[in-house]
Every structure is written in structure tokens, then in C-alpha cells.
Design a protein around this motif. Structure first.
Motif, PDB file in Angstrom:
ATOM      1  N   GLU A   1      14.205  -0.489  10.209  1.00  9.24           N
ATOM      2  CA  GLU A   1      14.043  -1.661   9.960  1.00  9.24           C
ATOM      3  C   GLU A   1      13.735  -2.401  10.818  1.00  9.24           C
ATOM      4  OE1 GLU A   1      17.069  -3.240   7.391  1.00  9.24           O
ATOM      5  OE2 GLU A   1      19.080  -2.324   8.179  1.00  9.24           O
TER       6      GLU A   1
ATOM      7  N   GLN B   1      -3.046  -4.830  -2.922  1.00  9.53           N
ATOM      8  CA  GLN B   1      -3.296  -4.061  -1.760  1.00  9.53           C
ATOM      9  C   GLN B   1      -4.898  -4.815  -1.184  1.00  9.53           C
ATOM     10  OE1 GLN B   1      -3.865   0.213  -3.073  1.00  9.53           O
ATOM     11  NE2 GLN B   1      -2.229   1.033  -2.336  1.00  9.53           N
TER      12      GLN B   1
ATOM     13  N   GLN C   1      11.154 -10.032  12.982  1.00  5.78           N
ATOM     14  CA  GLN C   1      10.659 -10.409  11.815  1.00  5.78           C
ATOM     15  C   GLN C   1       9.738 -11.186  11.954  1.00  5.78           C
ATOM     16  OE1 GLN C   1       9.525  -8.455   8.448  1.00  5.78           O
ATOM     17  NE2 GLN C   1       7.962  -9.906   8.684  1.00  5.78           N
TER      18      GLN C   1
ATOM     19  N   ALA D   1       4.406  -2.345  12.676  1.00  8.50           N
ATOM     20  CA  ALA D   1       5.128  -2.762  11.246  1.00  8.50           C
ATOM     21  C   ALA D   1       4.111  -2.696  10.020  1.00  8.50           C
ATOM     22  CB  ALA D   1       5.486  -4.292  11.664  1.00  8.50           C
ATOM     23  N   ARG D   2       3.108  -3.051  10.498  1.00  4.42           N
ATOM     24  CA  ARG D   2       2.124  -2.390   9.172  1.00  4.42           C
ATOM     25  C   ARG D   2       1.633  -1.316   8.553  1.00  4.42           C
ATOM     26  NH1 ARG D   2      -3.642  -1.890   8.411  1.00  4.42           N
ATOM     27  NH2 ARG D   2      -4.265  -0.838  10.907  1.00  4.42           N
ATOM     28  N   HIS D   3       2.248  -0.328   9.654  1.00  4.18           N
ATOM     29  CA  HIS D   3       2.538   1.269   9.597  1.00  4.18           C
ATOM     30  C   HIS D   3       3.980   1.667   8.993  1.00  4.18           C
ATOM     31  CE1 HIS D   3      -1.386   1.356  11.472  1.00  4.18           C
ATOM     32  NE2 HIS D   3      -1.574   3.023  11.031  1.00  4.18           N
ATOM     33  N   ASN D   4       4.496   0.764   8.308  1.00  5.76           N
ATOM     34  CA  ASN D   4       6.541   1.072   7.747  1.00  5.76           C
ATOM     35  C   ASN D   4       7.148   2.253   8.833  1.00  5.76           C
ATOM     36  OD1 ASN D   4       5.265   0.303   5.074  1.00  5.76           O
ATOM     37  ND2 ASN D   4       3.935   1.757   4.759  1.00  5.76           N
TER      38      ASN D   4
ATOM     39  N   ASN E   1       6.074   3.731  11.028  1.00 10.04           N
ATOM     40  CA  ASN E   1       6.153   5.089  11.971  1.00 10.04           C
ATOM     41  C   ASN E   1       5.058   5.133  13.137  1.00 10.04           C
ATOM     42  OD1 ASN E   1       4.691   7.683  11.984  1.00 10.04           O
ATOM     43  ND2 ASN E   1       4.389   8.268   9.344  1.00 10.04           N
TER      44      ASN E   1
END
Length: 324
Positions: A58, A133, A64, A13-16, A18
């Protein structure tokens, strides 16, 4: 359910979403991460991520909630490690700081040098970024401390404490018409092209508010996140610079004139903060106090107990902050 699986979904999740980048950061394989995520989903009976073919697209609503809970669990696991380290070797560990260029370049070097001399076995890591950020890194526990002026109140799970107040100066070449003006007005400044910080950086909002209240529309022709870049373009003749007063160095910037702008703009407050629930090791308290001497261990512990913003404001209401 395994702790490793929770770490995988948190990091993905933190890496979008990926998975390849996550695997690279965690020094593991992409298929291994994908397999563990699917095993966790099968065990829980819900999808954490939606997919398009082999790609994650997603996070589901259930995902979530699970990921947020996983982050809190992983944070507590890290706290357990810190507690064990504190009692096994209080002088050894790591410290991660997220901050802006201005803080890293001008406010922190003396503090970090002193800290590293006192704690040579603590490895220091610095992340530079925008205030948003920076706040996000601390909010997610990626960085131990966030140090910035803007945006730190956007994340409710951060405990933010004031360190010092600062204001701005106007920098111009020595042959500039303003060089001989001790106290220029906002109208005079607005008459020249301006080179300053990107909006949302280093107290930029205070600058914009001052011009807005005066009914002026300054011509900002160039913005940057770095005061050194701003000074470079002032030297090239793009305009007059407005920077943090601490970013003017009498030795390095002798070709420029610094004009105090404290009479024009309200001062800004730099804060230091950390994620609520973080276990602070002894050397972390020492770093905070080294950066802001009024933030002693006792004061920090009192701030941790504050549950609302008003309680925090009351704690520091009568405090006379140092001014730079």
C-alpha cells in the motif's frame, strides 16, 4: 532526487503497486525500479510504499502526498516537451483520446478522418472504457482528452466543455407491436423487457430518472456497454432496445425500426475535457474545434481561465448546442 525516480513511483502507483507490470510498460527491469524507489525513500527519510516481503502492499500517507506532487511535476515536464515540439515542428506529435464505444463508433470517425488528413504526422491513440475510467485517464494525464457523457464531473482537475446534446431511440424488430406506434408512452415501454446500456454508460442515468419519476419499475433484462451488442440481442428477441439515437444506422440496421424517444427522456450532453494545466498544442485546439465547432481556440482559452463550475456554466449558459 532524480526525475526518473519520480516517474517510477508515479507509474508504480498507477499500476496498483505491480512493479513487474510497471517495468514491462517502461521497458526496464523490475530490480532497477525497486532499487531506485528505495534510494528515493532513503534520501527523503520516509517510506513511500509499505511492503510485505518483496511486495509493495500500500501507499503510505507521506507517499500519497509525494506521488501526487510527482504527478504534477511530470505533467509540467510533459508540457515543456509539448512547448518545444510546438515551436520546432507544430504539425508533428501525438494525441491520446479516452472515450466510450458509442463515441468511438458513431461520433468520432468523421472527425478523426478529417484530422488525420490535415495532420498526417500526428499519431492518434484511442482508449475505450467506462466513463469513470475515461475521466481517470485524463485526470492522470494518461490521455490528452476525455470524451463522454457520464461521470466527467467526478474529477475536479478536469476542464469539461459541452459538445452536443443527444437523445435516445427505441429499437424493435419490424414485426414488434411497438413498430407501428409513433410516440409510445413510458408505460408502454415498461410493459416489455428492456435491453439497454450498463448503468453509468451513455446517459443511462437520464433513462432511469424518467422511469423513477413516473413511478415505473422497468424490467431491464440485459445490459451492455456497446450499442451494437444491444441491437444484436434485440434481434434475438430478448427485449426492446433503448440506445443513443446516433447509434441507429439506417443502412446496417434496416431490419430494425427506430422509434424516436425524445419525448420520453431528457437529452444528455456529451463533453470533451482535459487535465487542468495541460499545454494544448495547435493541433489539439484543431481537434477540439473539429469535434465541436463552437469550441474555438478563444472559447477554450476562456474556459481554461474558469476557476469554478459556476463560471464554466455561465460561459456556456446561452449556447445553443447541436442536437443529434
Amino acid at each position: 532526487m532524480k526525475l526518473q525516480q519520480l516517474r517510477f513511483i508515479w507509474e508504480v502507483a498507477r499500476h496498483n503497486m505491480n512493479v513487474s507490470a510497471t517495468a514491462e510498460d517502461l521497458y526496464t527491469s523490475q530490480p532497477g525500479i525497486s532499487k531506485q524507489i528505495m534510494l528515493l525513500e532513503d534520501e527523503l527519510g520516509v517510506q513511500i510504499f509499505r511492503r510485505s516481503g518483496k511486495h509493495l502492499t500500500e501507499i503510505t500517507p507521506a507517499g500519497q502526498a509525494i506521488i501526487e506532487k510527482s504527478g504534477r511535476i511530470l505533467g509540467e515536464v510533459e508540457n515543456i516537451r509539448k512547448i518545444a515540439q510546438e515551436f520546432s515542428d507544430f504539425s508533428k506529435g501525438s494525441l491520446s483520446i479516452a472515450t466510450t464505444h458509442t463515441q468511438a463508433r458513431y461520433a468520432l470517425p468523421r472527425v478523426i478522418k478529417h484530422f488525420m488528413l490535415k495532420f498526417p504526422e500526428v499519431s492518434l491513440h484511442m482508449h475505450q472504457g467506462t466513463p469513470v475510467q475515461i475521466s481517470e485517464l485524463a485526470s492522470k494525464g494518461v490521455a490528452d482528452f476525455a470524451i463522454a457523457t457520464e461521470a466527467l464531473d467526478l474529477f475536479e482537475n478536469l476542464i469539461m466543455m459541452p459538445c452536443y446534446r443527444w437523445n435516445r431511440c427505441i429499437v424493435v424488430p419490424r414485426n414488434h407491436p411497438l413498430a407501428s406506434v409513433a410516440k409510445p408512452t413510458l408505460e408502454q415501454i415498461a410493459g416489455y423487457p428492456i435491453v439497454t446500456y450498463v448503468f453509468g454508460f451513455t446517459g443511462r442515468s437520464q433513462l432511469d430518472n424518467a422511469f423513477r419519476k413516473a413511478g415505473l419499475d422497468p424490467k431491464v433484462v440485459f445490459t451492455a456497454t456497446d450499442a451494437d451488442v444491444i441491437k444484436t440481442y434485440v434481434r434475438l428477441g430478448l427485449g426492446i432496445g433503448i440506445i443513443a439515437r446516433m447509434a441507429y444506422d439506417t443502412g446496417d440496421d434496416g431490419d430494425l425500426i427506430a422509434i424516436d424517444a425524445g419525448h420520453l427522456f431528457e437529452s444528455s450532453t456529451t463533453k470533451i475535457g482535459f487535465k487542468r494545466g495541460t499545454f494544448l498544442r495547435g493541433y489539439m485546439y484543431e481537434f477540439i474545434e473539429g469535434f465541436a465547432p463552437h469550441l474555438t481556440r478563444a472559447v477554450v482559452d476562456t474556459a481554461v481561465k474558469c476557476q469554478t463550475a459556476s463560471e464554466m456554466d455561465d460561459l456556456f449558459r446561452d449556447l445553443e448546442l447541436p442536437v443529434y
